[in-house]
Scaffold this active site. Sequence first.
Site, PDB file in Angstrom:
ATOM      1  N   HIS A  52      69.173  24.459-139.074  1.00  0.00           N
ATOM      2  CA  HIS A  52      69.615  24.946-140.527  1.00  0.00           C
ATOM      3  C   HIS A  52      70.541  25.260-140.088  1.00  0.00           C
ATOM      4  O   HIS A  52      72.130  24.295-140.100  1.00  0.00           O
ATOM      5  CB  HIS A  52      68.912  25.149-141.414  1.00  0.00           C
ATOM      6  CG  HIS A  52      69.794  24.579-142.861  1.00  0.00           C
ATOM      7  ND1 HIS A  52      69.630  23.478-143.391  1.00  0.00           N
ATOM      8  CD2 HIS A  52      70.470  25.725-143.911  1.00  0.00           C
ATOM      9  CE1 HIS A  52      70.101  23.533-144.154  1.00  0.00           C
ATOM     10  NE2 HIS A  52      70.527  24.760-145.026  1.00  0.00           N
ATOM     11  N   GLU A  74      66.222  18.928-137.335  1.00  0.00           N
ATOM     12  CA  GLU A  74      66.480  19.520-138.368  1.00  0.00           C
ATOM     13  C   GLU A  74      64.894  18.282-139.482  1.00  0.00           C
ATOM     14  O   GLU A  74      64.065  19.473-140.364  1.00  0.00           O
ATOM     15  CB  GLU A  74      67.509  19.699-139.481  1.00  0.00           C
ATOM     16  CG  GLU A  74      66.915  21.099-140.368  1.00  0.00           C
ATOM     17  CD  GLU A  74      68.464  20.369-141.567  1.00  0.00           C
ATOM     18  OE1 GLU A  74      68.286  21.604-142.742  1.00  0.00           O
ATOM     19  OE2 GLU A  74      68.961  20.002-141.917  1.00  0.00           O
ATOM     20  N   ASN A 450      61.435  29.063-106.058  1.00  0.00           N
ATOM     21  CA  ASN A 450      60.790  29.300-105.169  1.00  0.00           C
ATOM     22  C   ASN A 450      59.430  29.663-105.038  1.00  0.00           C
ATOM     23  O   ASN A 450      59.073  29.188-104.775  1.00  0.00           O
ATOM     24  CB  ASN A 450      61.806  30.407-103.951  1.00  0.00           C
ATOM     25  CG  ASN A 450      61.497  29.922-103.090  1.00  0.00           C
ATOM     26  OD1 ASN A 450      61.785  28.913-102.391  1.00  0.00           O
ATOM     27  ND2 ASN A 450      61.632  30.914-102.209  1.00  0.00           N
TER      28      ASN A 450
END
Length: 704
Positions: A52, A74, A450
């Site tokens: 919001h 929203e 990795n």
Amino acid sequence: MWGYIKMDVSQYLEIFIDETREHLQNLNEQLLVLEKEPENEDTINEIFRAAHSLKGMAGTMGYKRMQRLTHDMENVFSEIRNGRMKAGAALVDILFRGLDALENYLDSIINTQDEGKNDNQDIIDGLQRLLEAGLGAGEEPKPDKPAPAAEKKPDKKKLTLAEHELAAAQKARAEGENVFEITVYIEESCILKAARAFLVFKALEDAGDIIKSHPEVQDIEDEKFDFEFSLVMLTMKSLEEIKKAIMGVSEIKDAVVTQAELAAPAPAPAPAAAEPEKSVQPEAPAAGQTGGAAAAVAEQPEQQPEQQAAAQKKEQPKAAAKTAAKPVVNRSVRVDIEKLDDLMNLVSELIIAKNGLVSLSDADNQSMRDGNFNEQIEYLERITTNLHQSVMKVRMVPIESVVNRFPRMIRDLSKKLGKKMELYMTGEDTELDRTVIDEIGDPLMHLLRNAADHGLETNAERIRLGKPEVGSIFLDAYQEGNNVVIEVRDDGTGIDVEKVKQKALVKGTITPEQAEAMTDKEIIDLLFRPSFSTAEVISDVSGRGVGLDVVKTKIETLGGSIETKTALGEGSNFIIRLPLTLAIIQALMVELGCEKYAIPLNSIETIEDVALSDVEYVQNKEVINLRGSVVPLIHLDQVLDVEPTEQKPESLTVVIVKKGDKLAGLIVDNLIGQLEIVIKAIGKYIHNSKLISGATILGDGEIA
């Protein structure tokens, strides 16, 4: 005619960038929690609040695409909050894609001050499909806004127009424009009334001209009004469109829009007439405080194509101008007010010390002057040490700001690689210098990717080996003396030393003779060579030969070091050591010939006086036996190309330095003593950065 002048919101850009970063990070973290705990109400509410606020900030700044996307996200959060939808895997995936798109908008804003042209329509459509599926097709998502209260509203103010305003209104009506009288009612719970009023004006700015407001513009800016205000507006838009634009702003309870009655002007001129150029600019809220959307135009799906084209045309020159702007380089640090108070106190003490020294220089009595001088110098030294510590504290930032984006990355890698994995982090509150924080993110990201790609085995392989199916990756940060240590470890397959050796032989990195003599540690260090990779398959996660060499270079640039510990079948551990501060350090001053050099105190183990007879040779290299450890000797004057002294000493002054778990003895001519020094970078002038990390100016003006 007295038109509404657009407000320049560029002054709020830095606040907007900082706050948006925080909200996006918060959304990332909370979505990860929501994925694991779909019923967690606190998380759902937190997510809704952040989305919001984000929507309101984007609207206030005029970033329509960003606002549209956050508005649609929203809507989804609102339905989850109201219990009408469940947060399933598909929903969380598309919400994460939405967050990535918002991050791309933010990057574009930082670089060009413009959000770019990508509408991310596929994400918006995906959100819409999920909404329809979740609510039952055809059912419209209900906006999370209470219906206008049914209680009796106060009587609408009758606005009296001044002569010139009336003339403008009559002319507009004659030309086919609407003249609307509007009363806007703000919800009583609203905290920032002026901000809401500003958003209403902004929402109406493209629709036409506001020629009158009650209360006066200045009073609206200063919040000198109740929860309502009135306007007279000239526009080509319909009554419904104007009302919809106003109601698109959050915390607006209702808007009454009627055709204005153009009555005869009152004899006394309205105050607004005296200032026709006065801009309707209710004070813009700080970006973090806005909760509502501006310009509801972005939220009107039924907008006519012609109107959209016209709006885009209008925005094009603005966008072009923005693109030319310099990127917003945001290098701010948030500081606790107590730290600033400490700094202020120390600066005031510094002034007292300066005044003390000035009065000493004026003193008549020489012996009194000499006696007090040392006292004043000690006082000054104490203040400067405290001042240094305070400034360093101000520069310190928790490492959390870097590592809190990694759980999301590991989640994405887990899906991409089809491996189950979990990231465990400790020590996020460990503090590092801001300059290090800015640079350390990429090396850590390389190491984690990795670990996920090379380190952890596949799910099936782990089950076969009797390991838990879910692989574990650990990121631990802690302070150790004058260093911050960051460890990245995993419980995967470990590094196969034999495989690395064979790869190095095939590539010609080492000769068979060297391979025979190399220790396991030296073989593992080959992984840090440029473009050296043991990956059989090149993926877009890792294994392109870019990674560990980049990691090592970056960490050494920051004055740190990296070492690797591994056990085949049990996992690997990459240990990064970084200095706490880069600017001011304690150093040992030494002499080589007629030149002075500084060696950082935190690298020094001991200082030894070594007799020439104790120097031994291993493979034609000078070493000493120091309490059971063989330490190689380095003649600093030879390495740094300094003229050697004439007389040959009977014994050697050796400074034993440590890096990681390696020791070396630096042979120097003379020790001067310990000194607190300020390091100045000299990267532009001296390219041999492996040996010299900077220079300092000594008390007598000499450079060391």
